[in-house]
Design a protein around this motif. Structure first.
Motif, mmCIF file in Angstrom:
data_model
loop_
_atom_site.group_PDB
_atom_site.id
_atom_site.type_symbol
_atom_site.label_atom_id
_atom_site.label_comp_id
_atom_site.label_asym_id
_atom_site.label_seq_id
_atom_site.Cartn_x
_atom_site.Cartn_y
_atom_site.Cartn_z
ATOM 1 N N ASP A 11 0.844 -1.196 0.000
ATOM 2 C CA ASP A 11 0.000 0.000 0.000
ATOM 3 C C ASP A 11 0.883 1.250 0.000
ATOM 4 O O ASP A 11 1.567 1.529 0.980
ATOM 5 N N ARG A 13 0.183 4.288 0.309
ATOM 6 C CA ARG A 13 -0.142 5.267 1.359
ATOM 7 C C ARG A 13 0.627 4.940 2.640
ATOM 8 O O ARG A 13 1.120 5.833 3.322
ATOM 9 N N ASN A 14 0.730 3.664 2.957
ATOM 10 C CA ASN A 14 1.498 3.256 4.141
ATOM 11 C C ASN A 14 2.971 3.588 3.967
ATOM 12 O O ASN A 14 3.625 4.069 4.899
#
Length: 121
Positions: A11, A13-14
């Motif tokens: 991910d 975003r992580n």
């Protein structure tokens, strides 16, 4: 020679959030969107001191990736900190049994993560 943190997470975003926090704390970070890409970076860069491994990824998950690292003479001594959203009872123990040296659950407690990182960098 600067020690680096490798973030392996599917991910973006992580990865973005972790990189921002860790860079603010003075860490140098690399990132990979999956275990195979992570292995490529590990083989190219000998300055990676610790891996932050997302445990739940498509393809090769963190458990499989840690097992593969433990079989490699070049990678077996690089500490892996498990990062997972699966903060269920028994998950920490499962990650440690799989070979992780530490465990943090999402959302990440930055103080806890930096405390863990200081043990290995």
């Amino acid at each position: 020679m600067t020690s680096k943190v490798l973030i392996i997470d599917d991910d973006n975003r992580n990865i973005f959030a972790l990189k921002a926090v860790l860079k603010a704390k003075g860490y140098q970070c690399l990132s990979a969107g999956g275990a195979e890409e992570g292995f490529s970076l590990l083989s190219e860069d000998r300055n990676i001191a610790v891996v932050l491994m997302d445990m739940m990824m498509p393809g090769m998950d963190g458990y499989q990736a840690i097992a593969k690292m433990s079989e490699s003479p070049e990678l077996k001594d690089i500490p892996v900190i498990a990062v997972t959203a699966q903060a269920m009872l028994g998950d920490k123990e499962r990650c440690i049994r799989a070979g992780a040296v530490g465990y943090v659950s999402k959302p990440i407690n930055v103080d806890e993560l930096t405390r863990l990182l200081t043990e290995y960098i």
